[in-house]
Enzyme design. Sequence first.
Site, PDB file in Angstrom:
ATOM      1  N   HIS A   1     -22.993  29.328  25.344  1.00 32.60           N
ATOM      2  CA  HIS A   1     -22.773  27.985  25.899  1.00 32.60           C
ATOM      3  C   HIS A   1     -22.082  27.087  24.875  1.00 32.60           C
ATOM      4  O   HIS A   1     -21.108  26.387  25.191  1.00 32.60           O
ATOM      5  CB  HIS A   1     -24.123  27.385  26.317  1.00 32.60           C
ATOM      6  CG  HIS A   1     -24.087  25.940  26.658  1.00 32.60           C
ATOM      7  ND1 HIS A   1     -24.035  25.480  27.961  1.00 32.60           N
ATOM      8  CD2 HIS A   1     -24.107  24.832  25.869  1.00 32.60           C
ATOM      9  CE1 HIS A   1     -24.011  24.153  27.960  1.00 32.60           C
ATOM     10  NE2 HIS A   1     -24.065  23.733  26.698  1.00 32.60           N
ATOM     11  N   GLU A   2     -22.570  27.112  23.639  1.00 38.64           N
ATOM     12  CA  GLU A   2     -21.980  26.273  22.599  1.00 38.64           C
ATOM     13  C   GLU A   2     -20.569  26.743  22.233  1.00 38.64           C
ATOM     14  O   GLU A   2     -19.674  25.926  22.002  1.00 38.64           O
ATOM     15  CB  GLU A   2     -22.886  26.260  21.362  1.00 38.64           C
ATOM     16  CG  GLU A   2     -24.295  25.755  21.606  1.00 38.64           C
ATOM     17  CD  GLU A   2     -24.356  24.367  22.239  1.00 38.64           C
ATOM     18  OE1 GLU A   2     -23.376  23.604  22.103  1.00 38.64           O
ATOM     19  OE2 GLU A   2     -25.372  24.053  22.883  1.00 38.64           O
TER      20      GLU A   2
ATOM     21  N   HIS B   1     -18.244  25.294  24.641  1.00 39.00           N
ATOM     22  CA  HIS B   1     -17.815  23.928  24.304  1.00 39.00           C
ATOM     23  C   HIS B   1     -16.621  23.967  23.348  1.00 39.00           C
ATOM     24  O   HIS B   1     -15.648  23.226  23.518  1.00 39.00           O
ATOM     25  CB  HIS B   1     -18.964  23.167  23.626  1.00 39.00           C
ATOM     26  CG  HIS B   1     -19.929  22.541  24.580  1.00 39.00           C
ATOM     27  ND1 HIS B   1     -19.553  21.675  25.578  1.00 39.00           N
ATOM     28  CD2 HIS B   1     -21.287  22.650  24.671  1.00 39.00           C
ATOM     29  CE1 HIS B   1     -20.618  21.281  26.256  1.00 39.00           C
ATOM     30  NE2 HIS B   1     -21.682  21.853  25.723  1.00 39.00           N
TER      31      HIS B   1
ATOM     32  N   GLU C   1     -20.703  19.998  30.529  1.00 39.66           N
ATOM     33  CA  GLU C   1     -21.882  20.850  30.422  1.00 39.66           C
ATOM     34  C   GLU C   1     -21.844  21.965  31.464  1.00 39.66           C
ATOM     35  O   GLU C   1     -22.218  23.106  31.183  1.00 39.66           O
ATOM     36  CB  GLU C   1     -23.162  20.022  30.571  1.00 39.66           C
ATOM     37  CG  GLU C   1     -23.469  19.128  29.383  1.00 39.66           C
ATOM     38  CD  GLU C   1     -23.554  19.904  28.082  1.00 39.66           C
ATOM     39  OE1 GLU C   1     -24.197  20.987  28.068  1.00 39.66           O
ATOM     40  OE2 GLU C   1     -22.983  19.440  27.088  1.00 39.66           O
TER      41      GLU C   1
END
Length: 294
Positions: free
Chosen positions: A144-145, A148, A225
């Site tokens: 997930h990071e 980003h 997100e």
Amino acid sequence: MRILLFLLTNIAVLVVASIVLSVLGVERYISGSGLNLTSLLIFCAVFGFTGSIISLLLSKKMAKWGSKAQVIEQPRNHKEQWLLTTVQELAKEAGIKMPEVAIFPAHEANAFATGWNKNDALVAVSSGMLDRYPPDEIRAVMAHEIGHVANGDMVTLSLIQGVVNTFVMFFARIAGYAVDQFLRRDDEEGEGSVGWGYYIATMVFEILFGILASMIVMWFSRYREFRADEAGARLAGKGAMIAALARIQSEHEMSHMPDSMVAFGIRRGRKSSFGELFSSHPPINDRIAALQQL
């Protein structure tokens, strides 16, 4: 936290620049005939983007300082070695350079990513998550990071913030000038010039418009997100991404954590409709639902 630090730095630069320029009389867009809107817009754009760019360039240092994160230079144990290897694999699959990897002291399950570009980034995970969570769920959170970073979210956020800053400064000065001229309407010698009323009113309007404009920035933050969750599901598996979110939500509901966890953005239940406008992260139930529909 990365978003809060970014916004605070941006606002500080913006306010300091406005005060210094006002004191030095640099605001050349005010003439005897009134406001030169073209000059005013250029002035606001230059200093509006300056604040967001400085915030972006300082984002890694501020994140390390604010979270007390320690970058893994040499792994001290098996977990740190596994974390480095995992992030390296995810970064390669996402098509970005290996970011710095750090661990910050916190019992809560948290993680964050920051950096001024996708090839010079930082990803960090809390010690609590690293100790308690199974490897596949940690991998999903790190994916997930990495999402980003690969999506260029910090750069895009900076550009949006720069545009927002520009128009906040622009309209605040127009409103401040109007208020000042209204207060000085009987002073013929004051036509085309400004007094202290202009500076005070401008500062008040900057704060007011800045609060309203932050809704735009927060909307983008919520949107990104969902994109990062999708990237996490693609890199580490949809099931692992959903399981990680569900576990974090379960821990959050069973504990006395604050309503907003500083990094991964998990919060209890729903806020009011008005409060949602200023939330940087969407409700976790909405994020899980979006993943289930992929």
